[in-house]
Write a protein that holds these residues in place. Structure first.
Motif, PDB file in Angstrom:
ATOM      1  N   ARG A 122      13.965  77.014  84.804  1.00 33.56           N
ATOM      2  CA  ARG A 122      13.377  75.693  84.526  1.00 33.56           C
ATOM      3  C   ARG A 122      12.581  75.729  83.225  1.00 33.56           C
ATOM      4  N   ALA A 123      11.823  76.808  83.048  1.00 41.87           N
ATOM      5  CA  ALA A 123      11.026  76.928  81.815  1.00 41.87           C
ATOM      6  C   ALA A 123      11.935  76.969  80.591  1.00 41.87           C
ATOM      7  N   ALA A 124      13.020  77.735  80.678  1.00 37.95           N
ATOM      8  CA  ALA A 124      13.940  77.855  79.539  1.00 37.95           C
ATOM      9  C   ALA A 124      14.611  76.515  79.252  1.00 37.95           C
ATOM     10  N   LEU A 125      14.980  75.783  80.306  1.00 39.95           N
ATOM     11  CA  LEU A 125      15.628  74.480  80.113  1.00 39.95           C
ATOM     12  C   LEU A 125      14.645  73.471  79.518  1.00 39.95           C
ATOM     13  N   ARG A 126      13.392  73.503  79.991  1.00 43.44           N
ATOM     14  CA  ARG A 126      12.382  72.598  79.438  1.00 43.44           C
ATOM     15  C   ARG A 126      12.148  72.889  77.962  1.00 43.44           C
ATOM     16  N   HIS A 127      12.027  74.168  77.673  1.00 42.25           N
ATOM     17  CA  HIS A 127      11.768  74.574  76.292  1.00 42.25           C
ATOM     18  C   HIS A 127      12.914  74.133  75.391  1.00 42.25           C
ATOM     19  N   HIS A 128      14.131  74.300  75.890  1.00 47.04           N
ATOM     20  CA  HIS A 128      15.311  73.938  75.112  1.00 47.04           C
ATOM     21  C   HIS A 128      15.367  72.424  74.906  1.00 47.04           C
ATOM     22  N   ALA A 129      15.031  71.673  75.977  1.00 45.53           N
ATOM     23  CA  ALA A 129      15.069  70.206  75.880  1.00 45.53           C
ATOM     24  C   ALA A 129      14.047  69.723  74.857  1.00 45.53           C
ATOM     25  N   ARG A 130      12.847  70.370  74.851  1.00 42.84           N
ATOM     26  CA  ARG A 130      11.818  69.987  73.887  1.00 42.84           C
ATOM     27  C   ARG A 130      12.250  70.271  72.464  1.00 42.84           C
ATOM     28  N   ALA A 131      13.025  71.348  72.322  1.00 44.24           N
ATOM     29  CA  ALA A 131      13.465  71.735  70.981  1.00 44.24           C
ATOM     30  C   ALA A 131      14.617  70.853  70.499  1.00 44.24           C
ATOM     31  N   GLY A 132      14.939  69.804  71.268  1.00 48.31           N
ATOM     32  CA  GLY A 132      16.052  68.933  70.903  1.00 48.31           C
ATOM     33  C   GLY A 132      17.351  69.654  71.156  1.00 48.31           C
ATOM     34  N   SER A 133      18.386  69.263  70.491  1.00 49.86           N
ATOM     35  CA  SER A 133      19.671  69.914  70.725  1.00 49.86           C
ATOM     36  C   SER A 133      19.641  71.329  70.156  1.00 49.86           C
ATOM     37  N   GLY A 134      18.638  71.618  69.335  1.00 49.85           N
ATOM     38  CA  GLY A 134      18.454  72.991  68.884  1.00 49.85           C
ATOM     39  C   GLY A 134      19.471  73.462  67.870  1.00 49.85           C
ATOM     40  N   GLU A 135      20.377  72.601  67.466  1.00 55.71           N
ATOM     41  CA  GLU A 135      21.454  73.040  66.582  1.00 55.71           C
ATOM     42  C   GLU A 135      21.265  72.498  65.171  1.00 55.71           C
ATOM     43  N   GLY A 136      20.048  72.035  64.894  1.00 54.99           N
ATOM     44  CA  GLY A 136      19.790  71.580  63.533  1.00 54.99           C
ATOM     45  C   GLY A 136      20.318  70.187  63.270  1.00 54.99           C
ATOM     46  N   GLY A 137      19.713  69.170  63.853  1.00 55.56           N
ATOM     47  CA  GLY A 137      20.144  67.805  63.592  1.00 55.56           C
ATOM     48  C   GLY A 137      20.903  67.255  64.771  1.00 55.56           C
ATOM     49  N   SER A 138      20.733  65.934  64.982  1.00 52.38           N
ATOM     50  CA  SER A 138      21.348  65.361  66.168  1.00 52.38           C
ATOM     51  C   SER A 138      22.590  64.551  65.829  1.00 52.38           C
ATOM     52  N   VAL A 139      22.920  64.438  64.543  1.00 57.02           N
ATOM     53  CA  VAL A 139      24.134  63.721  64.161  1.00 57.02           C
ATOM     54  C   VAL A 139      24.940  64.591  63.204  1.00 57.02           C
ATOM     55  N   LEU A 149      24.860  63.697  68.755  1.00 56.91           N
ATOM     56  CA  LEU A 149      24.662  64.710  69.795  1.00 56.91           C
ATOM     57  C   LEU A 149      23.656  64.251  70.842  1.00 56.91           C
ATOM     58  N   ALA A 150      22.613  63.539  70.403  1.00 58.27           N
ATOM     59  CA  ALA A 150      21.608  63.084  71.362  1.00 58.27           C
ATOM     60  C   ALA A 150      22.199  62.031  72.294  1.00 58.27           C
ATOM     61  N   GLY A 151      22.999  61.124  71.721  1.00 60.24           N
ATOM     62  CA  GLY A 151      23.580  60.050  72.524  1.00 60.24           C
ATOM     63  C   GLY A 151      24.903  60.434  73.171  1.00 60.24           C
ATOM     64  N   ARG A 152      25.419  61.613  72.814  1.00 59.21           N
ATOM     65  CA  ARG A 152      26.709  62.077  73.336  1.00 59.21           C
ATOM     66  C   ARG A 152      27.809  61.050  73.080  1.00 59.21           C
ATOM     67  N   ARG A 153      27.868  60.537  71.828  1.00 57.51           N
ATOM     68  CA  ARG A 153      28.911  59.590  71.454  1.00 57.51           C
ATOM     69  C   ARG A 153      29.616  60.107  70.219  1.00 57.51           C
ATOM     70  N   ALA A 154      30.872  59.776  70.124  1.00 53.98           N
ATOM     71  CA  ALA A 154      31.632  60.104  68.925  1.00 53.98           C
ATOM     72  C   ALA A 154      32.314  58.846  68.429  1.00 53.98           C
ATOM     73  N   THR A 155      32.254  58.622  67.123  1.00 56.07           N
ATOM     74  CA  THR A 155      32.894  57.436  66.547  1.00 56.07           C
ATOM     75  C   THR A 155      33.731  57.842  65.346  1.00 56.07           C
ATOM     76  N   VAL A 156      34.781  57.065  65.094  1.00 54.93           N
ATOM     77  CA  VAL A 156      35.583  57.205  63.883  1.00 54.93           C
ATOM     78  C   VAL A 156      35.533  55.854  63.189  1.00 54.93           C
TER      79      VAL A 156
END
Ligand code: CA
Length: 184
Positions: A122-139, A149-156
């Motif tokens: 739970r601690a690791a998941l909370r920490h990860h959630a706080r850090a955002g997607s953690g992959e450097g940017g959400s789009v 990535l935050a909205g889990r949507r893909a568009t063309v």
């Protein structure tokens, strides 16, 4: 509350562990807490499942028959910041340090207490959630493809493409590493 994560869908835990009784114990305990589980016996399968399923958390046994656990950690960390908790054998104190240095979020020593492991998860998941997607940017934008990535949507070209959760995860994983070779 035993809510495992902030996901609408159950958090998926990838268990990489060669000992069948421990896998069985973990599966029963995790599913009892509302987690979905994916299990692999070998490190090689574990790496493949980490890419294909993109779990929310990985439980990694360091003593696997086919690959060194530290090598698995290193390979996953080449492309992912997802939470990894290692399972170490008693008395292998040096392994804990090495595992943390290699990118593990935390560890438990066998035989571990399930409440303690669940709390660490739970601690690791909370920490990860706080850090955002953690992959450097959400789009991520690649030519006409845009992945939120935050909205889990893909568009063309602005038009949303309908994807199954598995397709979405695969596209998001590949897009994060566009131009790089993923090691399986
Ligand atoms: Ca083992």
């Amino acid at each position: 509350m035993s809510e495992p994560a902030t996901h609408a869908t159950p958090a998926t835990v990838l268990v990489i562990e060669d000992e069948a009784p421990i896998r069985k114990f973990l599966r029963a305990a995790l599913e009892g807490q509302g987690y979905a589980t994916v299990e692999t016996v070998t490190g090689r399968d574990g790496l493949t499942q980490a890419v294909m399923r993109v779990p929310d958390l990985i439980l990694l046994d360091l003593g696997l028959p086919d690959m060194d656990g530290f090598e698995i950690l290193r390979r996953i960390r080449e492309w992912s910041g997802l939470p990894i908790i290692v399972l170490t054998a008693r008395g292998q104190d040096g392994d804990k340090v090495r595992a943390l240095d290699a990118g593990a979020d935390d560890y438990v020593t066998k035989p571990f207490s399930m409440p303690e492991l669940l709390a660490r998860m739970r601690a690791a998941l909370r920490h990860h959630a706080r850090a955002g997607s953690g992959e450097g940017g959400s789009v991520i934008e690649i030519d006409r493809l845009r992945i939120d990535l935050a909205g889990r949507r893909a568009t063309v070209d602005g038009a949303e493409i309908q994807l199954t959760p598995t397709e979405y995860r695969l596209i998001a994983t590949l897009a994060r590493h566009a131009g790089r070779v993923l090691s399986f």
